[in-house]
Write a protein that holds these residues in place. Structure first.
Motif, PDB file in Angstrom:
ATOM      1  N   ARG A  50       0.837  -1.205   0.000  1.00  8.93           N
ATOM      2  CA  ARG A  50       0.000   0.000   0.000  1.00  8.93           C
ATOM      3  C   ARG A  50       0.866   1.248   0.000  1.00  8.93           C
ATOM      4  O   ARG A  50       1.851   1.323   0.724  1.00  8.93           O
ATOM      5  CB  ARG A  50      -0.881   0.026   1.242  1.00  8.93           C
ATOM      6  N   PHE A  52       0.307   5.078   0.898  1.00 10.93           N
ATOM      7  CA  PHE A  52      -0.629   6.013   1.532  1.00 10.93           C
ATOM      8  C   PHE A  52      -0.028   7.409   1.523  1.00 10.93           C
ATOM      9  O   PHE A  52       1.131   7.599   1.889  1.00 10.93           O
ATOM     10  CB  PHE A  52      -0.918   5.588   2.968  1.00 10.93           C
ATOM     11  N   LEU A  83      -3.864   4.658  -1.406  1.00 10.96           N
ATOM     12  CA  LEU A  83      -4.842   5.231  -0.482  1.00 10.96           C
ATOM     13  C   LEU A  83      -4.456   6.691  -0.294  1.00 10.96           C
ATOM     14  O   LEU A  83      -3.295   6.990   0.007  1.00 10.96           O
ATOM     15  CB  LEU A  83      -4.784   4.530   0.872  1.00 10.96           C
ATOM     16  N   GLN A  85      -5.723  10.865   0.946  1.00 11.03           N
ATOM     17  CA  GLN A  85      -6.604  11.752   1.688  1.00 11.03           C
ATOM     18  C   GLN A  85      -6.200  13.176   1.332  1.00 11.03           C
ATOM     19  O   GLN A  85      -5.023  13.503   1.277  1.00 11.03           O
ATOM     20  CB  GLN A  85      -6.411  11.492   3.180  1.00 11.03           C
ATOM     21  N   ASP A 107      -8.189   4.507  -3.684  1.00 13.55           N
ATOM     22  CA  ASP A 107      -9.210   4.961  -2.751  1.00 13.55           C
ATOM     23  C   ASP A 107      -8.797   6.343  -2.244  1.00 13.55           C
ATOM     24  O   ASP A 107      -8.024   6.458  -1.301  1.00 13.55           O
ATOM     25  CB  ASP A 107      -9.335   3.965  -1.599  1.00 13.55           C
ATOM     26  N   ARG A 109     -10.035   9.934  -0.756  1.00 14.91           N
ATOM     27  CA  ARG A 109     -11.173  10.515  -0.035  1.00 14.91           C
ATOM     28  C   ARG A 109     -10.846  11.913   0.466  1.00 14.91           C
ATOM     29  O   ARG A 109      -9.693  12.249   0.687  1.00 14.91           O
ATOM     30  CB  ARG A 109     -11.531   9.646   1.162  1.00 14.91           C
ATOM     31  N   HIS A 119      -8.536   6.364   6.435  1.00 19.47           N
ATOM     32  CA  HIS A 119      -8.164   5.007   6.024  1.00 19.47           C
ATOM     33  C   HIS A 119      -7.669   4.143   7.179  1.00 19.47           C
ATOM     34  O   HIS A 119      -7.209   3.024   6.963  1.00 19.47           O
ATOM     35  CB  HIS A 119      -7.093   5.061   4.933  1.00 19.47           C
ATOM     36  N   CYS A 121      -4.998   4.350   8.980  1.00 20.80           N
ATOM     37  CA  CYS A 121      -3.604   3.993   8.721  1.00 20.80           C
ATOM     38  C   CYS A 121      -2.701   4.205   9.931  1.00 20.80           C
ATOM     39  O   CYS A 121      -1.589   3.729   9.962  1.00 20.80           O
ATOM     40  CB  CYS A 121      -3.061   4.792   7.536  1.00 20.80           C
ATOM     41  N   SER A 125      -3.523   0.133  12.761  1.00 25.40           N
ATOM     42  CA  SER A 125      -3.159  -0.170  11.381  1.00 25.40           C
ATOM     43  C   SER A 125      -2.470  -1.524  11.279  1.00 25.40           C
ATOM     44  O   SER A 125      -1.798  -1.986  12.183  1.00 25.40           O
ATOM     45  CB  SER A 125      -2.240   0.917  10.849  1.00 25.40           C
TER      46      SER A 125
END
Length: 127
Positions: A50, A52, A83, A85, A107, A109, A119, A121, A125
């Motif tokens: 992932r 992020f 991911l 944000q 994803d 957001r 998420h 995270c 996590s």
């Protein structure tokens, strides 16, 4: 035309950079230059897993991470998931468009990462 690679993505990044320079830095929003993002990606070496970004902006970290994976002869869509944000709704849409023109999905957001861990995270996590 003798153009190689991700033409639409390169055009999008070019205009995104020009837009960021013309907009300046308002309200604490900044555009991280592509060269700096590439350096960060080379340091973190996102071969798989992932990725992020708690303040993803236009999604440059995701695009450069996918480029890193592709340079290592792997399929970015199979190796990494993204991911993100971002606090500004318009920037969330820019990021999603940037991912789309580069053939990526993620994803992404809207939310302020200072106050929201959308998420999950940080707390609890499994990263």
């Amino acid at each position: 035309m003798d153009v190689q690679g991700d033409v639409f993505g390169k055009i999008y990044e070019y205009f995104l950079g020009k837009f960021a320079m013309s907009e300046g830095t308002r309200g604490g929003e900044f555009f991280t230059p592509t060269t700096l993002v590439k350096l960060i990606v080379e340091i973190i070496e996102p071969y798989h897993g992932r990725v992020f970004d708690p303040a993803n902006g236009s999604g440059g970290m995701f695009v450069q991470s996918a480029n890193f994976v592709a340079r290592h002869k792997k399929n970015p869509s199979a190796e990494i998931s993204v991911l993100g944000q971002e606090k500004v709704a318009e920037t969330v849409r820019l990021c999603k468009m940037n991912l789309a023109v580069h053939g990526l999905a993620g994803d992404i957001r809207q939310g302020n990462s200072y106050y929201e861990d959308i998420h999950r995270c940080v707390a609890g996590s499994t990263l």
